[in-house]
Design an enzyme around this catalytic site. Structure first.
Site, PDB file in Angstrom:
ATOM      1  N   ASN A  62      -0.795  31.176  14.344  1.00  0.00           N
ATOM      2  CA  ASN A  62      -1.145  32.537  13.938  1.00  0.00           C
ATOM      3  C   ASN A  62       0.050  33.419  14.296  1.00  0.00           C
ATOM      4  O   ASN A  62       0.243  33.747  15.463  1.00  0.00           O
ATOM      5  CB  ASN A  62      -2.411  32.965  14.698  1.00  0.00           C
ATOM      6  CG  ASN A  62      -2.761  34.418  14.465  1.00  0.00           C
ATOM      7  OD1 ASN A  62      -2.175  35.082  13.621  1.00  0.00           O
ATOM      8  ND2 ASN A  62      -3.724  34.906  15.240  1.00  0.00           N
ATOM      9  N   LYS A  74       0.585  36.401  13.612  1.00  0.00           N
ATOM     10  CA  LYS A  74       0.210  37.810  13.863  1.00  0.00           C
ATOM     11  C   LYS A  74       1.192  38.766  13.164  1.00  0.00           C
ATOM     12  O   LYS A  74       1.721  38.433  12.111  1.00  0.00           O
ATOM     13  CB  LYS A  74       0.111  38.084  15.372  1.00  0.00           C
ATOM     14  CG  LYS A  74      -0.818  37.084  16.055  1.00  0.00           C
ATOM     15  CD  LYS A  74      -1.232  37.480  17.443  1.00  0.00           C
ATOM     16  CE  LYS A  74      -2.151  36.414  18.009  1.00  0.00           C
ATOM     17  NZ  LYS A  74      -2.690  36.752  19.333  1.00  0.00           N
ATOM     18  N   HIS A  94     -10.822  37.319  13.944  1.00  0.00           N
ATOM     19  CA  HIS A  94      -9.962  37.214  15.126  1.00  0.00           C
ATOM     20  C   HIS A  94     -10.280  38.365  16.092  1.00  0.00           C
ATOM     21  O   HIS A  94     -10.610  39.473  15.661  1.00  0.00           O
ATOM     22  CB  HIS A  94      -8.484  37.266  14.716  1.00  0.00           C
ATOM     23  CG  HIS A  94      -7.568  36.945  15.856  1.00  0.00           C
ATOM     24  ND1 HIS A  94      -7.196  37.884  16.789  1.00  0.00           N
ATOM     25  CD2 HIS A  94      -6.989  35.782  16.243  1.00  0.00           C
ATOM     26  CE1 HIS A  94      -6.419  37.314  17.697  1.00  0.00           C
ATOM     27  NE2 HIS A  94      -6.275  36.030  17.390  1.00  0.00           N
ATOM     28  N   GLU A 115      -8.486  40.327  17.692  1.00  0.00           N
ATOM     29  CA  GLU A 115      -7.719  41.558  17.471  1.00  0.00           C
ATOM     30  C   GLU A 115      -8.311  42.366  16.318  1.00  0.00           C
ATOM     31  O   GLU A 115      -8.241  43.597  16.313  1.00  0.00           O
ATOM     32  CB  GLU A 115      -6.241  41.204  17.253  1.00  0.00           C
ATOM     33  CG  GLU A 115      -5.588  40.823  18.581  1.00  0.00           C
ATOM     34  CD  GLU A 115      -4.533  39.731  18.501  1.00  0.00           C
ATOM     35  OE1 GLU A 115      -3.960  39.505  17.430  1.00  0.00           O
ATOM     36  OE2 GLU A 115      -4.300  39.085  19.549  1.00  0.00           O
ATOM     37  N   GLU A 167     -11.684  31.434  21.127  1.00  0.00           N
ATOM     38  CA  GLU A 167     -10.551  32.117  21.756  1.00  0.00           C
ATOM     39  C   GLU A 167     -11.070  33.116  22.783  1.00  0.00           C
ATOM     40  O   GLU A 167     -11.443  34.242  22.422  1.00  0.00           O
ATOM     41  CB  GLU A 167      -9.737  32.864  20.688  1.00  0.00           C
ATOM     42  CG  GLU A 167      -9.193  31.951  19.604  1.00  0.00           C
ATOM     43  CD  GLU A 167      -7.956  32.538  18.945  1.00  0.00           C
ATOM     44  OE1 GLU A 167      -6.925  31.867  18.965  1.00  0.00           O
ATOM     45  OE2 GLU A 167      -7.998  33.676  18.441  1.00  0.00           O
ATOM     46  N   GLY A 195      -2.595  35.841  24.520  1.00  0.00           N
ATOM     47  CA  GLY A 195      -1.346  36.560  24.755  1.00  0.00           C
ATOM     48  C   GLY A 195      -1.123  36.973  26.200  1.00  0.00           C
ATOM     49  O   GLY A 195      -0.235  37.769  26.499  1.00  0.00           O
ATOM     50  N   SER A 243      -3.163  31.385  24.787  1.00  0.00           N
ATOM     51  CA  SER A 243      -2.066  30.915  25.635  1.00  0.00           C
ATOM     52  C   SER A 243      -1.922  29.393  25.664  1.00  0.00           C
ATOM     53  O   SER A 243      -1.549  28.825  26.689  1.00  0.00           O
ATOM     54  CB  SER A 243      -2.207  31.483  27.054  1.00  0.00           C
ATOM     55  OG  SER A 243      -2.148  32.900  27.028  1.00  0.00           O
TER      56      SER A 243
HETATM   57  P1  PGA Z   1      -1.752  33.269  21.979  1.00  0.00           P
HETATM   58  O1  PGA Z   1      -2.669  33.775  20.734  1.00  0.00           O
HETATM   59  O2  PGA Z   1      -1.509  31.808  21.753  1.00  0.00           O
HETATM   60  O3  PGA Z   1      -0.507  34.106  21.888  1.00  0.00           O
HETATM   61  O4  PGA Z   1      -2.543  33.525  23.204  1.00  0.00           O
HETATM   62  C1  PGA Z   1      -3.685  32.981  20.205  1.00  0.00           C
HETATM   63  C2  PGA Z   1      -4.419  33.712  19.106  1.00  0.00           C
HETATM   64  O5  PGA Z   1      -4.688  34.917  19.260  1.00  0.00           O
HETATM   65  O6  PGA Z   1      -4.752  33.134  18.049  1.00  0.00           O
END
Ligand code: PGA
Length: 251
Positions: free
Chosen positions: A9, A11, A95, A97, A167, A173, A213
């Site tokens: 992803n 982003k 997601h 976000e 998640e 993140g 992460s």
């Molecule tokens: P990350 O993001 O691996 O940077 O923690 C995962 C995601 O939000 O899909």
């Protein structure tokens, strides 16, 4: 046996040149991978360029969102038809976000899931609890609410095509990865939710990715758990070597 599925992803990152270079690097390095499905989900504006690089390869392409209506007067939105037109196979939906920053709810996510399935694309439906919800002992309730709300009205045949990404929001993140045990516990519970609504055969078939992460050095332990069938990778998907490191951990 569920086939591992590792998806990146990207982003709201990279520029056109970096997106194309990353796709070209993966095309070359992932060419021999026959033990896992792989996909990347670039920002909308670079989807077409990335899809052209990856056309005919073993690296699939997905979008990070879409709208549920067909083409028409929806300023700023992107339809499933458009995604299909440029060769997209997957769409990330719900997601955290989008849920927590943009404000999307289960009802809207559900409409998007149905539109994506109706077009024959594969939704990657994200669910997951926030830190305060975990600390309040609400993890299972939050995941159940997002699961049933976002997937309301699906048939068993449709559910079989869905990929779930668990998640935990506190791990996204932040560098704070869920332990393999913490993640496995939730994944096993999510599989029970699938079974309760759609039956055991569907529950055994659906792939549940972990996201938050995941890195090359923790991927093997996470992916080694019985109910963790892949990863949805943010930060570590932005470099060929780290993304390949995670793909190789799925072997
Ligand atoms: P990350 O993001 O691996 O940077 O923690 C995962 C995601 O939000 O899909």
């Amino acid at each position: 046996m569920r086939r591992p599925f590792i998806a990146g992803n990207w982003k709201m990152n990279l520029d056109r040149a970096a997106a194309v270079a990353l796709a070209e690097g993966l095309k070359e390095k992932a060419a021999g991978v026959d033990y896992a499905d792989i996909a990347v989900c670039p920002p909308f504006v670079y989807l077409d360029a990335v899809a052209q690089v990856l056309k005919g390869t073993n690296v699939g392409v997905g979008a990070q969102d879409c709208y549920f209506e067909g083409n028409g007067a929806f300023t700023g939105e992107v339809s499933v038809e458009m995604l299909q037109d440029i060769g997209c196979q997957y769409v990330i939906l719900g997601h955290s976000e989008r849920r927590h920053i943009i404000g999307e709810d289960n009802e809207l996510t559900n409409k998007k899931v149905k539109a994506v399935l109706a077009a024959g694309l594969i939704p990657i439906l994200c669910i997951g609890e926030m830190l305060e919800q975990r600390e309040a002992g609400q993890t299972d309730d939050i995941n159940a609410e997002q699961f049933f709300g976002s997937l309301a009205g699906l048939t068993a045949d449709e559910m079989k095509k869905v990929v779930i990404a668990y998640e935990p929001v506190w791990a996204i993140g932040t560098g704070k990865v869920a332990t393999p045990q913490q993640a496995e516990e939730v994944h096993a519970n999510v599989r029970k939710l699938i079974e309760s609504r759609f039956g055991k055969e569907v529950a055994d078939a659906v792939r549940i990715q972990y996201g938050g992460s995941m890195k090359p050095d923790n991927a093997k332990d996470l992916l080694g758990q019985a109910d963790i069938d892949g990863g949805l990778i943010g930060g570590a998907a932005l470099k060929v070597d780290s993304f390949m490191g995670i793909i190789e951990a799925a072997k």
